[in-house]
Structures are given as structure tokens and as C-alpha cells.
Design a protein around this motif. Sequence first.
Motif, PDB file in Angstrom:
ATOM      1  N   UNK A  99       0.918  -1.204   0.171  1.00  0.00           N
ATOM      2  CA  UNK A  99      -0.562  -0.078   0.119  1.00  0.00           C
ATOM      3  C   UNK A  99       0.498   1.413  -0.066  1.00  0.00           C
ATOM      4  N   UNK A 100       0.239   2.423  -0.373  1.00  0.00           N
ATOM      5  CA  UNK A 100       0.619   3.630  -0.693  1.00  0.00           C
ATOM      6  C   UNK A 100       0.835   4.397   0.577  1.00  0.00           C
ATOM      7  N   UNK A 139      -6.008  -3.624   0.052  1.00  0.00           N
ATOM      8  CA  UNK A 139      -5.363  -2.546   0.193  1.00  0.00           C
ATOM      9  C   UNK A 139      -5.669  -1.171   1.332  1.00  0.00           C
ATOM     10  N   UNK A 140      -6.335  -1.159   0.905  1.00  0.00           N
ATOM     11  CA  UNK A 140      -7.717   0.217   1.599  1.00  0.00           C
ATOM     12  C   UNK A 140      -8.230  -0.148   2.949  1.00  0.00           C
ATOM     13  N   UNK A 182      -3.817   8.051   6.157  1.00  0.00           N
ATOM     14  CA  UNK A 182      -3.708   8.188   5.479  1.00  0.00           C
ATOM     15  C   UNK A 182      -2.289   7.252   3.906  1.00  0.00           C
ATOM     16  N   UNK A 183      -3.662   6.026   3.609  1.00  0.00           N
ATOM     17  CA  UNK A 183      -4.016   5.294   2.449  1.00  0.00           C
ATOM     18  C   UNK A 183      -4.598   6.160   1.950  1.00  0.00           C
ATOM     19  N   UNK A 189      -7.205   3.880  -0.020  1.00  0.00           N
ATOM     20  CA  UNK A 189      -8.583   4.009   1.029  1.00  0.00           C
ATOM     21  C   UNK A 189      -9.059   5.756   0.216  1.00  0.00           C
ATOM     22  N   UNK A 190      -8.037   6.635  -0.370  1.00  0.00           N
ATOM     23  CA  UNK A 190      -8.395   7.659  -0.618  1.00  0.00           C
ATOM     24  C   UNK A 190      -9.005   8.159  -1.261  1.00  0.00           C
ATOM     25  N   UNK A 191      -8.271   7.402  -2.530  1.00  0.00           N
ATOM     26  CA  UNK A 191      -9.053   7.332  -3.536  1.00  0.00           C
ATOM     27  C   UNK A 191     -10.017   6.602  -4.044  1.00  0.00           C
ATOM     28  N   UNK A 192     -10.485   5.469  -3.010  1.00  0.00           N
ATOM     29  CA  UNK A 192     -11.820   4.562  -3.372  1.00  0.00           C
ATOM     30  C   UNK A 192     -13.153   5.535  -2.282  1.00  0.00           C
ATOM     31  N   UNK A 193     -11.860   6.418  -1.223  1.00  0.00           N
ATOM     32  CA  UNK A 193     -13.806   7.269  -1.049  1.00  0.00           C
ATOM     33  C   UNK A 193     -14.187   8.500  -1.929  1.00  0.00           C
ATOM     34  N   UNK A 194     -13.209   8.840  -2.439  1.00  0.00           N
ATOM     35  CA  UNK A 194     -13.212  10.068  -3.698  1.00  0.00           C
ATOM     36  C   UNK A 194     -13.831  10.060  -4.370  1.00  0.00           C
ATOM     37  N   UNK A 195     -14.227   8.329  -5.039  1.00  0.00           N
ATOM     38  CA  UNK A 195     -15.124   7.585  -6.041  1.00  0.00           C
ATOM     39  C   UNK A 195     -16.051   7.904  -5.219  1.00  0.00           C
TER      40      UNK A 195
END
Length: 952
Positions: free
Chosen positions: A378-379, A695-696, A702-703, A706-712
Motif C-alpha cells: 500500500x502507499x 489494500x485500503x 494515510x492510505x 483508501x482515500x481514492x476509493x473514498x473519493x470515488x
Amino acid sequence: MTKAAPAAFADTHQTETSPKVSDEVRKTTCYMCACRCGIDVHLRDGKIRYIEGNRDHPVNRGVLCAKGSAGIMQHYSPARLQKPLLRTGPRGAGEFREIEWEEALQIAVSWLEPLRESSPEKLAFFTGRDQSQSLTGWWAQQFGTPNYAAHGGFCSVNMATAGIYTIGGSFWEFGQPDWERTKYFMIFGVAEDHDSNPIKLGMSRLKERGAKIVGVNPVRTGYNAIADEWVGITPGTDGLFILSLIHELLRAGKVDVDYLLRYTNAAQLVIDAPGTAEHGLIARNNDGEMLVWDRHADREASYKSVSTGAALKGRFTLGDGRAAVPVFEHLARAYSDERYAPDAVAEETGVSADTIRRIAAELANAAFNQAIEIECSWTDWRGEEHDKFIGRPVSFHAMRGISAHSNGFQTCRALHVLQILLGSIDCPGGFRYKPPYPKPSYAHPKPHAGVTPDQPLGGPHLGYLHGPDDLLLDTEGRAKRIDKGFTWDAPMSAHGVLHMVISNAVAGDPYEIDTLFLFMANMSWNSSMNTRGVMKMLEAKRDDGEYRIPHIIYSDAYASEMVAYADLVLPDTTYLERHDAISLLDRPICEPDAVADAIRWPVVEPDREVRGFQSVLLDLGARLRLPGMVNQQGDPLYKDYADYLVNHQRKPGVGPLAGFRGAQGDRGGRGDPNPQQLQQYIDNGGYWTEHVPPNAAFFKMANQDYQDWAVAKGFYDAPEPCIFNLYLEPLRKFQLAAEGHGERQPPEHLRERVRDCFTPLPHWYPPFEGAGIDVSDYPYHAITQRPAAMYHSWGSQNAWLRQIHGDNPMYVPGPVCDAAGLVDGDWAWISSYHGKICVPVRRMHAVNDKTLWTWNAIGKRKGAWNLSPDAPEAKRGFLLNHLINELLPPKGDGQRYSNSDPITGQAAWYDLRVKIEKAEQPFEQSQPTFEAQQNPLPPAPDDVEYGKEWQK
Ligand code: SF4
């Protein structure tokens, strides 16, 4: 992953040997408490026959509690209101005549319309344990009044607000322990009805896995009774206990340094310039980014560019010559102080020094010697790559017991600081966020209160402010809100201050109101401090004979004590007769690994002239032509609440329900309205869920995945990484104002309090009530607990649940009984500085030895809830509320201070101090007594049993 919709309702949960009890099963959501479990409602001949848990539902997985199964008796309760009522006698008497809905709505509009046109603030609209706040708040916003909130101010706002400000989430609806992995679990101040089935399920998993459970609570009932260890703490001292645990961890060097550097503000630099207006603020660069000290480059740098290379200790000179010290240096100094040493806090907390030292060592052992690693790439938001999730398998849960004190905000913050130091937030085995959280305080709206006649408010009423500039004060420094929320009295009152609304309105301070509109808030009884005083306030008249609050509109499904004080009663349905959304816009039912929401729908049709409150609100909104509720021609936009749930969009693609969106119903999160949405929910068992990508799953704050998935999914419009605030800078801004800096400064009488209580690192101070009286006169604490089988006043009129708790003795520690000459069954006078009650006593040993306690909200007023005047609830049942004032004892400075947390305004129910004396003789009835209210309903039958023919 979305669950496939079953073809039709099927009675799949009956084994072949079970007698068939129903001819149809309908799946909906329980509302016998606030946990929102899934239920299967069995119907026979169109009547409810049986309720069981929905085994597929993410919240309860089939588990049903006593309250949930007793929903039958709630639904068929003789206390249900039947038809709109208009007051005919004096307020409080309970004299009404029934009217038609059209007349009721016209009366309401005739009161509300002139207010909207001239002075919208003269409407105060407040709700109780309302699960539709995204609608009620929006409605009040469109009306244009600044005076809206739900019940959080007298419930657990300290817990919620401290959580959002510190970690961008909080316990219960926004997060939960990692029940499958945690190895050490501490539960603080949680009544056993709270987050009921999910906690029971979780704790049973801990028991199965052999994890240790430590219960911290003055009373050993419920969860504390099944804990491996019970810490019978003295009320109001949890913060001291927690900070002593931190003291021990720091002494032993047992903190997660890597975690602190990556995910918290531990390394951020605090300006050290005593006497100036920036002393104690976080140093920033020209782009407004917080600064840290880069150890390798030996110079300041943005926190965005340096993580593990930043300094945690030292004193540094910035490029512009200012001195600055990392947050962690301040923290280590503050909590290493001997005032937090176990030996120094043992007497005050009632917890031995050895116990504190041992628990601190056990926490450290579980967190650092039993760490978990899950391999996964994860990043993080800085772009740093990780190949595993590192878990500290220690978790916590806490609620009102630590929160409902005047030091509750700082106590709740202290608990989050403990979690952070252990590195146990959103890691395997720790506390885990539920989507759409985490959401840092700055990603929430600020509160709004700018009033313009005939116009909506500029934004939501409630939110998170970040310093004195955001306070809701007019140019004269007066409060804009009737409850004085977001003022110097309670700057961070993110849930409003409901318990001050009636007293402020009657006093005309900060102004008078015209209409008080309440929804399911029993303010004339168990939902108020100073209950007798509130009754008098609701009856109070001006010199011209008009009531000080001229109009009161009340909506409830039941004839609660508050009904008698209303001028107009709008009868609501039961929870089985209406639509509801358990919405991501409000308080959803998500799990750490899945986003989820749910509905209620009319599994039975009302047999009375009642209407779902949310539909009534939309009808009123259309009649008042509120924006968003009518089209350009002025016609209603929504037929009813169900229509609103499907078609309302808060922003494009985002509506009250996140599931089954888009024209085909195959979109989750964002998507166009879907006319079949409600049916798809029904077909899916009443809920919708979708998994968080693997991976989220952890380190969501900080993940980047996860942040990108949450925006989507529509939770945020842009990524919102959350840096944990060990040091809460907005508090320092309020302190600076109290020290004389800035244009907005607190009034003189509050200056000292703001300076002393608003420390940016949490600290402990004694609860205010005890500090304002001679505690030798009132040597004991008195608190309430809610039993597992009751939810506030809702359950204590339920024919089944009343058989479990029909009255409530005062439980008194054995040594206190002996000192007062009391034995089981005696009656005793319990007195506070404010009032006196006389109640039956029961001896108990599993309780802190300075603490008396009783069950909450069992006592009823005679005549209310359609109970017999001889009902045990009205005779032996009692309220502790009569002993609690909404104001603190006078300090002799001419001011009366609210009995609340000074930061959030949370009602300090549990600060109560009392003495106890044996009564000369038993009473027939608990004291004080009140005149019976007239029952507005047909007399209740002696026997509420039904369905005997089905048993043949
Ligand atoms: S815990 Fe019990 S009362 Fe609460 S929602 Fe679940 S089943 Fe209903």
C-alpha cells in the motif's frame, strides 16, 4: 461486494421442526435502540407475530436483544398517539381535542410562515434521538433559522467532538475495535445498552479468542460484569487514570515512534515566544504548511516532505529567528510530571498505583510484544510505499460515562492520545475506522448562523470551528443561537446545546423565540436536568398572559410526558410503519471492511391517523415554499419521505441512500437516482453493502488507496488525509484570546476558565460541581446507567420490557449502607445542592465505594404513556434528574455557569454530588411527586396480549 437480491421474501430462517408462526417475513431495520440491527418481521394475518434478527445483516448477523424482540409491544403499545391534538387546557395538564391533519398542518404553517418572513431565528427546531438528521438539519437550514440541533449536546458530544478533532473519527458509528485480532481490550464508561448487539458480538469473539477485557466503570454490571478485570473507578477521574497510564508508558519508553512520526503532529514545531500572540501556535511556512525539524538536513521543513526523519525532541531556531519545540517534547514533559504518577492519582481515581502500573505494562506488552503483521502493498499520502500493515493489537471503546462530565472533552482526548501513542489506530488489532471515516475536523463544515428573512441559512448549523474567529457571535458579542452554541460558553459545541434551549428561551437570553418545535425529545421529563424547573419554564407566562414560549409543536409516536406541554401534537408512526434511511449522510451502519447503509419501510400500514414525521416535515416545507422542497411553480417536489429518499440529491450523484444508484441500480456511492432503489433495498434484506478494497483496509487516515476509493464513492470530493492532533491548536487559539490576544476575547467572567481548561494537550481538572461546593457536605457521587433491556424512556412503557425493569432502586455501596444504617428495602433521602429525592434502596458491592447509582429513565409521571396511575414506574420508579441543575452552584461573582463541559457544552450529568440519609418510614411513592397528567388517549386495556387464536 453487493449481496444478490433474493427473488422474493422467503421464510428461510425457520428450521423444519419449528412451528410455522408467520405467513410472510419482511426485512427492515430495528429502532428499539440506536444500533440499527437488521430484523425479520414475521407477519400473520397482517399482524406482527414475531421479530427475529436478520442473519445476513452486517450489524447484528442475526443477534436480537430483548428490546429488539419486544418491538411487537412497542408497535402495538397503548401509548401510541392516534390523531393530531390541539391543546384545550393549560399547558402541562394534558387536555386536548383531536383535530384533522389538514387543520394541524394549517395551524403549524400559520405559526411558522410569519417567522420565516420576518425573523426565522424565532423558530427553535430541536430533535431527540433522531436518525434522520440529514433531513431535519437540511429542513431547518432551508427555513433559515440558526436554531437547530439534535440531542448530542446532552448525550455524548464530548466523545464525538474529541474524536473528530483528534483522530477524525470516534467510537461506535465511526469506528470499532478489530474484534478478530485485538488481544487487549479496554472499555470505559459504557452502559450496556450502548452499541448493544455489535459490542456483545465483539466481546463474545474476544472471549472465544482468549483476549483480555478490562472494564473501567464505577458500576460492575453488563459488559463490566463479563470483563476479565473490573476497574471500579471514581466518576469524573477517568482522565487522570488515562494520563497516568500515559505517564507509565513514557517512563518505560513504550510508545510507537515510527507511527508518531508518520501519522501524527508529534514532530510539528510549536512556536516558543512567551507573551506574544503566536506563543503555542504551530509554526508554518509561507504556504501555510506546518513545519517540522528535518534531522538529516538540520533545518526546518514542511511536514508533507519529511516523516520519519523529523525530530521529536529538542528546541530549534527557525530560519526567521523564532524558537520552536516539537509537540512531542511538550507532551513528554507534561505527562512525565509527577502529578500523573500512579502513586499521585491512586486516591483520587480509586484505582491502586499497582493496578495502574500493571495495566500500563499489559498494554505495552500487547502492543509491542504481540504485534501483528499483514503482508500487503500500500502507499501512503506522502507517496511512501509499504509492504505490510503493522498492527498493535490493543483497542478501546468508550462512551457517555467518561464523556458526560465537565472535564469530559479533555478526558476523551486523553484516551485518543493513549491510542495514538500505542500506534493502535486503524491498524490490525486496534481501533478501526468505518467508512466514510476518517474525516478530519477541517474537512467538516464550519457552523453557520447568519439569518436573512425568507432565505435559507448560508450552510449547515453544526460543524467544527477552529478558533475565536469562527464563533457565532453578533457584532455586540451576543450569541446568534438560542442555545448559545459556538460561543465562549461552549465554543466547540458541534452537536448544539439542547439542554439550554428552554431555559434560555424562557429567560429571553440571548433573545425570545416564538415557536419551539421538538421531535421525540422528552424535555419535560427524563431528557432535562432540573426537571421540575423545566416544567415550570414550559408553563411560564409573560405579564400579558401569553406563554413565554408562545407556541410549542411536538411530534412523537407516543404519549410521553412532553406531549402534555405541547400546543399542537403531530403524531408520528412507529418504526415499523414508515420509511427511514440509515444514511451515509448521517450515522451509517458501516463496518471497517465495508460501507453499508439501510432503510426502514412500512412493513405494516398504520391503523391510526398518524403520519411519518419526515413526510410531515416535507409537507410543511412545501407549504412554506422552502427552497429544495418545491419546484418553480411552487408545487411540492416530493410526495413523501420515500420519494425524497430516492430523488433528493445533496450534490450531483449523492443522495440519502448510497446503494443501488444509477438507472440500472448497479452503482454504489455516486450515481443517478434510481426509481427502483427502495424496492432493491427491500429485495436485498433492507440494506446495501460494498467491501473496502483489501489494500485500503488499514491506515485509512494515510492510505492513498483508501482515500481514492473514498473519493470515488462520494465520501469526499478530494482526498482528505488525516494527521492526528496530539496537540490541538484551535484550543491554543482560544487560550491566546483569553490571555488578551486578538480582537475576539472571552468575557471577563470566562477568561480564567478558558485559559485553564482549553489546554492544547489534554489535562485533567476536577469536575466543576464538586469544585463549586463543599464536598464534605455531599461526599458521594451519583450516576445512572442504562440497562441492557431499555433504551431511555422508550422501553419503560413496553409491556414485555416493563416485566424486566418495572422500577429502579438506588443501588448503594455496602459500606455506605452501613454508615447510614440502611438495609435492603429501606427508603432514603438523597440530596444534592439543588434538590432532594426519597427512593427505595438496595445494597450493592460491585460498585465504586463513593458512588450511588440507579437505572436511567425508568420512572414515569402519573398519567403519561397511558400507564395506570398505580404503575410501578409511576410509584417506585424515579428520576435522578430532579437532583441535577442545568446551572452550576453560584460562585458569588454574580454569574451562573452552565453545568456543562466548558469546551463543548456537553451536559455534565455525571458530575452530580450527593449525600444520603435514611428516611423515617417507607413512602408509598418515590418523592417528589407531581400532579397526574391527563391522558390524551383512550384508556389502555388491562391485557395487551393478542393472537391467542394462532396458538390453537
Ligand atoms: S441492539 Fe437490540 S434494540 Fe438495538 S437495534 Fe439491535 S436488536 Fe434493536
